[in-house]
Design a protein around this motif. Sequence first.
Motif, PDB file in Angstrom:
ATOM      1  N   MET A 147      -8.249   4.031   9.140  1.00  0.00           N
ATOM      2  CA  MET A 147      -9.102   4.135  10.204  1.00  0.00           C
ATOM      3  C   MET A 147      -8.843   3.247  11.298  1.00  0.00           C
ATOM      4  SD  MET A 147     -12.511   3.432   7.994  1.00  0.00           S
ATOM      5  CE  MET A 147     -13.759   3.441   9.241  1.00  0.00           C
ATOM      6  N   ALA A 148      -7.765   2.329  11.148  1.00  0.00           N
ATOM      7  CA  ALA A 148      -7.348   1.330  11.974  1.00  0.00           C
ATOM      8  C   ALA A 148      -6.040   1.942  12.707  1.00  0.00           C
ATOM      9  CB  ALA A 148      -6.951  -0.033  11.619  1.00  0.00           C
ATOM     10  N   GLY A 149      -5.348   2.808  11.883  1.00  0.00           N
ATOM     11  CA  GLY A 149      -4.206   3.627  12.570  1.00  0.00           C
ATOM     12  C   GLY A 149      -2.879   2.808  12.243  1.00  0.00           C
ATOM     13  N   CYS A 150      -2.826   2.259  11.016  1.00  0.00           N
ATOM     14  CA  CYS A 150      -1.690   1.525  10.771  1.00  0.00           C
ATOM     15  C   CYS A 150      -1.212   1.391   9.412  1.00  0.00           C
ATOM     16  CB  CYS A 150      -1.761  -0.216  10.916  1.00  0.00           C
ATOM     17  SG  CYS A 150      -3.140  -0.910  10.125  1.00  0.00           S
ATOM     18  N   LYS A 151      -0.008   1.380   9.186  1.00  0.00           N
ATOM     19  CA  LYS A 151       0.490   1.923   7.724  1.00  0.00           C
ATOM     20  C   LYS A 151       0.341   0.467   6.826  1.00  0.00           C
ATOM     21  CE  LYS A 151       4.902   3.000   5.480  1.00  0.00           C
ATOM     22  NZ  LYS A 151       5.231   1.979   4.550  1.00  0.00           N
ATOM     23  N   ASP A 152       0.626  -0.594   7.335  1.00  0.00           N
ATOM     24  CA  ASP A 152       0.376  -1.888   6.405  1.00  0.00           C
ATOM     25  C   ASP A 152      -0.487  -2.914   7.441  1.00  0.00           C
ATOM     26  OD1 ASP A 152       2.538  -1.009   4.415  1.00  0.00           O
ATOM     27  OD2 ASP A 152       3.940  -1.560   5.911  1.00  0.00           O
ATOM     28  N   SER A 153      -1.088  -3.649   6.483  1.00  0.00           N
ATOM     29  CA  SER A 153      -1.886  -4.878   7.111  1.00  0.00           C
ATOM     30  C   SER A 153      -1.119  -5.843   7.980  1.00  0.00           C
ATOM     31  CB  SER A 153      -2.941  -5.575   5.952  1.00  0.00           C
ATOM     32  OG  SER A 153      -1.875  -6.127   5.238  1.00  0.00           O
ATOM     33  N   SER A 154       0.095  -5.981   7.524  1.00  0.00           N
ATOM     34  CA  SER A 154       1.080  -6.655   8.587  1.00  0.00           C
ATOM     35  C   SER A 154       2.511  -6.568   8.010  1.00  0.00           C
ATOM     36  CB  SER A 154       0.647  -8.101   8.587  1.00  0.00           C
ATOM     37  OG  SER A 154       1.157  -8.940   7.269  1.00  0.00           O
ATOM     38  N   LEU A 197      -7.995   1.795  -2.758  1.00  0.00           N
ATOM     39  CA  LEU A 197      -8.420   3.056  -2.028  1.00  0.00           C
ATOM     40  C   LEU A 197      -9.034   2.339  -0.538  1.00  0.00           C
ATOM     41  CD1 LEU A 197      -9.451   5.488  -4.560  1.00  0.00           C
ATOM     42  CD2 LEU A 197      -7.655   5.760  -3.024  1.00  0.00           C
ATOM     43  N   MET A 198     -10.002   1.342  -0.884  1.00  0.00           N
ATOM     44  CA  MET A 198     -10.963   0.848   0.409  1.00  0.00           C
ATOM     45  C   MET A 198      -9.910   0.221   1.246  1.00  0.00           C
ATOM     46  SD  MET A 198     -13.830  -1.663   0.083  1.00  0.00           S
ATOM     47  CE  MET A 198     -14.775  -2.118   1.935  1.00  0.00           C
ATOM     48  N   GLU A 199      -9.069  -0.493   0.899  1.00  0.00           N
ATOM     49  CA  GLU A 199      -7.884  -0.890   1.910  1.00  0.00           C
ATOM     50  C   GLU A 199      -7.148   0.078   2.711  1.00  0.00           C
ATOM     51  OE1 GLU A 199      -4.263  -3.671   3.333  1.00  0.00           O
ATOM     52  OE2 GLU A 199      -4.259  -2.220   1.618  1.00  0.00           O
ATOM     53  N   SER A 200      -6.552   1.350   1.947  1.00  0.00           N
ATOM     54  CA  SER A 200      -6.198   2.450   2.492  1.00  0.00           C
ATOM     55  C   SER A 200      -6.870   3.101   3.497  1.00  0.00           C
ATOM     56  CB  SER A 200      -5.630   3.315   1.269  1.00  0.00           C
ATOM     57  OG  SER A 200      -4.720   2.599   0.435  1.00  0.00           O
ATOM     58  N   MET A 201      -7.808   3.196   3.140  1.00  0.00           N
ATOM     59  CA  MET A 201      -9.267   3.755   4.174  1.00  0.00           C
ATOM     60  C   MET A 201      -9.354   2.799   5.443  1.00  0.00           C
ATOM     61  SD  MET A 201     -12.951   4.423   3.653  1.00  0.00           S
ATOM     62  CE  MET A 201     -13.554   2.663   3.798  1.00  0.00           C
ATOM     63  N   LEU A 202      -9.388   1.709   5.324  1.00  0.00           N
ATOM     64  CA  LEU A 202      -9.251   0.722   6.277  1.00  0.00           C
ATOM     65  C   LEU A 202      -8.079   0.945   7.140  1.00  0.00           C
ATOM     66  CD1 LEU A 202     -10.872  -2.543   4.888  1.00  0.00           C
ATOM     67  CD2 LEU A 202     -12.005  -1.041   6.534  1.00  0.00           C
ATOM     68  N   LYS A 203      -6.806   0.708   6.742  1.00  0.00           N
ATOM     69  CA  LYS A 203      -5.747   1.221   7.390  1.00  0.00           C
ATOM     70  C   LYS A 203      -5.614   2.364   8.091  1.00  0.00           C
ATOM     71  CE  LYS A 203      -2.914  -0.049   3.927  1.00  0.00           C
ATOM     72  NZ  LYS A 203      -1.787  -0.162   2.947  1.00  0.00           N
TER      73      LYS A 203
END
Length: 275
Positions: free
Chosen positions: A237-244, A229-235
């Motif tokens: 907030m960053a406006g992206c679907k995946d980290s890469s 959930l934390m990584e989903s929240m960061l994404k």
Amino acid sequence: MDDGRWSSHAKRWITGLALAVPLVAMLLYGPLWLWALGVTAAALMGLWEYETMLQKPAAAPGELAFSLSVGAVFPASAWLFGPKGLLVAAVASVFALWAKYLAMPPLTRDACHRGLITLSGWLYVALPLSFVLLLGALEEGRAWVFFVLFVIVSGDVGAYYTGKSIGRRKLYEAVSPKKTVEGALGGLVASALVGTGFGLIFLRDTGASSAALLVLSILTELVGQAGDLMESMLKRMAGCKDSSRLLPGHGGLLDRLDSLLFAFPTVWIYGQGWH
């Protein structure tokens, strides 16, 4: 399942297996120095994704090189010096960031924000991943690392298929619209069963009771879900679907590591009572 969804699902499984085979081989037979190289590579890739997601505008090459260089110190310290070395690395990283900005002004609000993103990346990615090496150094260390992997993977699979089958109530729609309460509970049940069974077979020599293994399995899956959930929240907030787009069907490396980042430290701390 339509052709598009089947293709995506198949791609996800193929990529997962392609990652799992060399990873399992390294964990089963590789020496700790090889683990250290693997953890360092994962930490650097995770830091790169983290910086790319959150630094707007993108970090300059010098800033990124500084972030990755300090991040590499964490797994090296854990491998060479153990828990005390990792603690020293965490404290030293704060002073390294401070020294960087003293040497390279201007000292602006934007520089402060960017520095805090870099610092949080070290503490969110490089620090917890280094606990793999602390776990591996324990007696029955390989079994402990596999315990974490079995608990988290079984939880992911249980949550996915339970959510697909009977998921109705959203778990936290603002952060992750597809996750459901039923899926989360299915993941907990799967992790509890698999983790306890794995522990009773492979961790008998640690002295862990079935009750302790059950509690640890549930706790590990809970912090794993929190990490997801934390990584989903960061994404979000960053406006992206995946980290890469590194891993076909999975997104980035952080998208695969998110549940593990808090799980490794949790199991290492909990396991200290048995060593």
